[in-house]
Design a protein around this motif. Structure first.
Motif, PDB file in Angstrom:
ATOM      1  N   PRO A  35      49.223  -1.581  15.546  1.00  0.00           N
ATOM      2  CA  PRO A  35      49.579  -0.170  15.678  1.00  0.00           C
ATOM      3  C   PRO A  35      49.744   0.207  17.141  1.00  0.00           C
ATOM      4  O   PRO A  35      49.153  -0.402  18.034  1.00  0.00           O
ATOM      5  N   ASP A 105      37.212   6.779   9.554  1.00  0.00           N
ATOM      6  CA  ASP A 105      38.339   6.811  10.482  1.00  0.00           C
ATOM      7  C   ASP A 105      38.405   8.090  11.311  1.00  0.00           C
ATOM      8  O   ASP A 105      39.329   8.268  12.100  1.00  0.00           O
ATOM      9  N   ASN A 128      41.165  11.347  15.009  1.00  0.00           N
ATOM     10  CA  ASN A 128      41.548  10.296  14.076  1.00  0.00           C
ATOM     11  C   ASN A 128      41.794   9.013  14.865  1.00  0.00           C
ATOM     12  O   ASN A 128      42.666   8.964  15.735  1.00  0.00           O
ATOM     13  N   HIS A 129      41.024   7.975  14.559  1.00  0.00           N
ATOM     14  CA  HIS A 129      41.073   6.740  15.345  1.00  0.00           C
ATOM     15  C   HIS A 129      42.350   5.946  15.106  1.00  0.00           C
ATOM     16  O   HIS A 129      42.854   5.290  16.023  1.00  0.00           O
ATOM     17  N   THR A 130      42.886   5.977  13.900  1.00  0.00           N
ATOM     18  CA  THR A 130      44.105   5.222  13.613  1.00  0.00           C
ATOM     19  C   THR A 130      45.313   5.849  14.292  1.00  0.00           C
ATOM     20  O   THR A 130      46.096   5.168  14.955  1.00  0.00           O
ATOM     21  N   ARG A 131      45.462   7.161  14.149  1.00  0.00           N
ATOM     22  CA  ARG A 131      46.614   7.851  14.741  1.00  0.00           C
ATOM     23  C   ARG A 131      46.402   8.174  16.216  1.00  0.00           C
ATOM     24  O   ARG A 131      47.346   8.547  16.902  1.00  0.00           O
TER      25      ARG A 131
END
Length: 225
Positions: A35, A105, A128-131
């Protein structure tokens, strides 16, 4: 003529097979790609917040004069506050207070940011850790006063055993009667209560029924009165 036809047919099938293989390869490469990341600035920001754990957390505006409130926080520089969402971005005199996991997350952050006059506005943010995105969720504590009018917001963050997060808020305001001598004036005070469900994606208002909320959460709300 028939041989030419079969040769063209085989070439066509071979081309389709090659295109499909390329498409499959591109899809696999896309799936395997890591990502996108945006540097370590957010990590540096989160490191300023102290990890906490609680069932019910009472949050009140800090006493800036005495400086003995648990919600004073650690000062943040302009590079870090530039990462704040638009509701509070680009501000000076902001402070990191605490953080806790909302789910696997998402991390909730409690910060102190400028209000109308002083840095006494306590807000809830979610990262938000992913985004790699930071979102504003709600105001959880604040107070102000001006020319006889005033307002104080106190909240309780309530976490259930399944890690669901609720925000119970007491929004009390008052004013002094106009045209009356100060020593004879009476303060007109009103309180409104509301209950929010804090989710990573959205914030739901569950109730604005002050009477019902006072009956259910009177042990918390009356403690502030």
């Amino acid at each position: 003529m028939r041989n030419v036809f079969f040769i063209l047919l085989l070439l066509s099938l071979s081309g389709c097979d090659t295109q499909q293989q390329e498409a499959n390869a591109n899809e696999a490469a896309t799936a395997a790609s890591p990502p996108l990341t945006f540097g370590t600035s957010y990590d540096q920001l989160l490191a300023k917040f102290t990890e906490i754990n609680f069932d019910t957390l009472a949050v009140s505006p800090p006493d800036l004069e005495n400086g003995d409130s648990p919600f004073m926080g650690i000062g943040l520089d302009s590079a870090m506050t530039a990462l704040f969402p638009k509701e509070i971005s680009g501000v000076d005199s902001s402070f990191a207070i605490s953080k806790f996991a909302l789910d696997a997350d998402n991390t909730a952050l409690i910060a102190r940011v400028p209000g109308d006059y002083w840095s006494n506005r306590i807000v809830l943010l979610v990262f938000n850790h992913t985004r790699r995105q930071l979102h504003f969720k709600s105001d959880i504590a604040y107070n102000w006063g001006d020319a006889g009018d005033w307002e104080t917001i106190n909240s309780w963050l309530i976490r259930t055993k399944d890690n669901t997060l609720y925000q119970l808020t007491d929004d009390t305001s008052g004013s002094i009667e106009d045209g009356v001598e100060p020593e004879k004036a009476e303060s007109i005070v009103s309180s409104e209560y509301y209950l929010l469900h804090i989710k990573p994606e959205i914030t739901d208002t569950l109730s604005k029924d002050s009477t019902s909320l006072l009956q259910t959460y009177g042990h918390l709300l009356r403690a502030r009165q």
